[in-house]
Structure formats: structure tokens, C-alpha cells
Scaffold this active site. Structure first.
Site, PDB file in Angstrom:
ATOM      1  N   SER A 106      35.771  35.121  38.618  1.00  0.00           N
ATOM      2  CA  SER A 106      35.971  33.671  38.514  1.00  0.00           C
ATOM      3  C   SER A 106      35.369  32.951  39.716  1.00  0.00           C
ATOM      4  O   SER A 106      34.745  31.903  39.557  1.00  0.00           O
ATOM      5  CB  SER A 106      37.441  33.311  38.313  1.00  0.00           C
ATOM      6  OG  SER A 106      38.213  33.706  39.409  1.00  0.00           O
ATOM      7  N   ASP A 150      37.640  34.758  48.230  1.00  0.00           N
ATOM      8  CA  ASP A 150      36.708  35.152  47.169  1.00  0.00           C
ATOM      9  C   ASP A 150      35.513  34.206  47.100  1.00  0.00           C
ATOM     10  O   ASP A 150      34.363  34.644  46.999  1.00  0.00           O
ATOM     11  CB  ASP A 150      37.418  35.148  45.809  1.00  0.00           C
ATOM     12  CG  ASP A 150      38.643  36.034  45.805  1.00  0.00           C
ATOM     13  OD1 ASP A 150      38.766  36.858  46.735  1.00  0.00           O
ATOM     14  OD2 ASP A 150      39.464  35.896  44.900  1.00  0.00           O
TER      15      ASP A 150
END
Ligand code: GLA
Length: 366
Positions: A106, A150
């Protein structure tokens, strides 16, 4: 434009505690082809899902929260509101980062979207603003209160390096990790990270509870990053055992990331591998985000010749584990996992030996 996934070598559940992390990008990514159109509509197609969506720019559509289009339309909407995206476009997206495997598919999707839409913005979007926007999209459009690791790794991770990141100051150092002597081996346990987002958000709330407690003894502290081992020993007793354990994991994991980054810089791979294994034990026993299958993978790996250490990686509750092995023996780990893991858990694992790692940006000509 592309943005890669990431594997986290060390430092999990530390980023949202203002702590330290050590991820690296992987050799899998999300790619976009985008061109502006003349009719102010957004037309998106996902090759992976064989799904399309079309809407007028500015009329944010109702989409499945946590589905691919929620990340993309969330980024589009925030770029429109904050950075002057005011032209429609047609875009096609494809990715080969495994979905739901803890390798940040994602984040790669969000970051790749910001890069692909850059030419349609008012002004160049600096990497840190793009990273923060993507993190915000994850919170508001997908409902996961993730940290910054991330998106940061996907946007700024460098090829041939791991990325040491201070999640408070955002100071970062590229630490060379040439894959000539050692290999990074990623194993997908095949366990879906079900209920991961609610369990993740619960862990964050437990950390907030611990911070509120320790602040009574040191009002200057604002995150678990500021809790010293001494403070934890002196005043941890006042917390429920579960919350105290969460705090202990974060305090010790932060120290481990800092020390192990030095080990990696000095190419002391055996000692670095041991830190990875210690981190796994802490995530399993104190933070309680592992599962039987991930623990089993670590057991199998540690009994295999050439493995220097390993751990679950990312949020946990399923997904992937990451191992450091002597390069010449990476194949041995692959064989052992493929033989022993399905026999024990009746699930087929997927093993990737990292051949290299990608950087975000324009795709070089073939
Ligand atoms: C997920 C989140 C990150 C981080 C990890 C755990 O990947 O997106 O921000 O918190 O879990 O380290």
C-alpha cells in the site's frame, strides 16, 4: 514511475513511538503510466484487480476502505486539496509487491501515485511532504494509524543500502548492504493478516497509555522514544503487565536498532543477525504480534546452516519473515523452508531471495 515495496530488517512498532527503524526497499514495486486528459475526469485502471474507476476530479468517490482504489483516490484527493492538482488524467497501475504480506504494497502504491502525478501539480512536491501526505492517506482513507516507516522507505530507500531512520527528526542514513557476502531472504508465511488493522491500532493505544503513565514521572517526555530503561525499571510496575511489556519492547527495540545499525555498517553480519533474532523474540513475547506460523519459520531457519538470524517483519499477525544468510547458503534456506514449513503448517510458503533492491522514481529505459 515506480515505487518499491520494503522489508524491515529491524525495528518494528517503533516508528509510531518516535523511534528508530532499519528497512530496505525490495526488488518489487508498483508502476504507473499516467497522462493528462482534457475533461477533468479521473480514470484509473488496476491491472492486478482488472478493475476500473472513473469520476470527476474533486468528487471523491465512495470506495472500499483499504481496497487499492481507496489509497489511490485518497492520494488524488489530497494532492488536489493541498498541491493544486486540477487536471483530469488517465492512469494504469500494476504492481508485483505481494498484497497483505507485510512488504508495504500500500505504501508503494501511494508513493508511486504521488510520483506519477507530480507533473500535474502546481510546484515540485518535496519527498518528505509526499511521504507525510501518503501516511495521512493511510490514516484517513484506509483507517490504519500507521507510522512513517513504509512510505519513507519506499520513497527514499536507496539501491544497495538499508535505511536507518530516526522517525522523530526524520534524519536518515543509508547503510550499504551489498548482497555479495550475505543474502536477504524473505519468506511469505501465506497467513493472511486478518484483523491486522484493529490489532495494530490497539497496540498504538497501549503505547499511548504507557506514555501517559510515564509522563507522570517525567512530564517532558512525549513518546516511548523518551522512556529510558531506568524509568521503565523504576516505574513500569505501575502499569498492567501487558502494557508494560509493550513499552519494554519499544524501549529495547530502539536500542537494538541503533546498536545493530553500527554492526551493519561495520559488516559484522553475524552479530547483526543475532539482533534480528532477538527482535523476533521481543515481538513474539512482549509485543505479541507474531503467530505460530511466523515463529515456525524462524525455528526452521535458525536450524538451517548459513542462517545468521531472522524475524517477522512489518506489522505482524501473519505476512512475511526476513532472514540474513551467508550468500552461498541462501538456497539451503529456501529448500528447508519449502520442505519443512508445509509439512508443519499445511500452508505453502513463498520464498524470495533478494537479488537487489529498487529505488523510487522514473523507470530507466529498457
Ligand atoms: C506497518 C506500518 C508501519 C510500522 C509497521 C510495524 O507496516 O505501516 O508504520 O508501524 O507496521 O513496524
Amino acid at each position: 514511475m515506480r515505487a518499491p515495496g520494503r522489508v524491515n530488517l529491524l525495528g518494528d512498532h517503533t516508528d509510531y513511538n518516535d523511534g528508530f527503524v532499519l528497512p530496505m526497499t525490495i526488488d518489487r514495486a508498483v508502476w504507473w503510466a499516467v497522462c493528462a486528459n482534457a475533461d477533468d475526469r479521473v480514470r484509473l485502471h488496476s491491472v492486478n484487480f482488472d478493475e476500473s474507476i472513473e469520476y470527476p476530479l474533486g468528487a471523491h468517490p465512495a470506495v472500499v476502505r483499504g481496497g487499492w482504489s481507496s489509497y489511490v483516490t485518497g492520494v488524488v484527493e489530497e494532492l488536489r486539496r493541498r498541491h493544486g492538482l486540477n487536471r483530469g488524467f488517465d492512469g494504469v497501475v500494476y504492481g508485483d509487491v505481494p498484497l497483505g504480506g507485510g512488504l508495504s504494497s500500500s505504501a508503494a502504491l501511494e508513493v508511486a501515485t504521488t510520483l506519477a502525478l507530480q507533473p500535474l501539480l502546481d510546484a515540485p512536491l518535496d519527498p518528505v511532504s509526499a511521504i507525510r501526505l501518503c501516511q495521512d492517506v493511510e490514516h484517513r482513507y484506509a483507517g490504519v494509524r500507521c507510522g512513517i516507516m513504509d512510505q519513507f522507505a519506499s520513497r527514499l530507500g536507496r539501491s544497495g543500502c538499508a535505511l536507518f531512520l530516526d522517525c522523530r527528526s526524520l534524519a536518515h542514513v543509508d547503510i550499504p548492504l551489498p548482497l555479495d557476502e550475505v543474502s536477504v531472504v524473505i519468506v511469505n508465511s501465506g497467513v493472511e493478516r486478518s484483523l491486522a488493522s484493529s490489532a495494530y491500532n490497539r497496540r498504538r493505544a497501549e503505547c499511548d497509555e504507557a506514555v501517559a503513565h510515564f509522563r507522570r514521572f517525567d512530564p517532558a517526555l512525549s513518546a516511548l522514544r523518551d522512556v529510558t530503561p531506568q524509568l521503565l525499571d523504576q516505574h513500569g510496575e505501575g502499569l498492567p503487565v501487558r502494557v508494560r511489556n509493550r513499552a519494554r519492547h519499544v524501549v529495547e527495540e530502539n536500542a537494538r536498532v541503533r546498536a545493530a545499525s553500527e554492526l551493519l555498517s561495520a559488516r559484522r553480519f553475524e552479530a547483526f543477525g543475532r539482533s534480528m533474532t532477538e527482535s523476533h523474540a521481543s515481538l513474539r513475547d512482549l509485543y505479541e504480534v507474531s503467530c505460530e506460523e511466523l515463529d515456525g519459520l524462524v525455528d526452521i531457519a535458525l536450524a538451517t546452516e548459513g542462517v545468521l538470524g531472522g524475524r517477522m517483519t512489518g506489522a505482524g499477525f501473519g505476512g512475511c519473515a526476513v532472514f540474513l544468510t551467508r550468500k552461498a547458503l541462501a538456497g539451503e534456506l529456501e529448500r528447508r523452508v519449502n520442505d519443512d514449513y508445509p509439512a508443519r503448517f499445511a500452508v505453502t510458503p513463498t520464498v524470495f531471495v533478494l537479488a537487489g533492491n529498487l529505488e523510487a522514481g522514473a523507470v530507466p529505459d529498457a
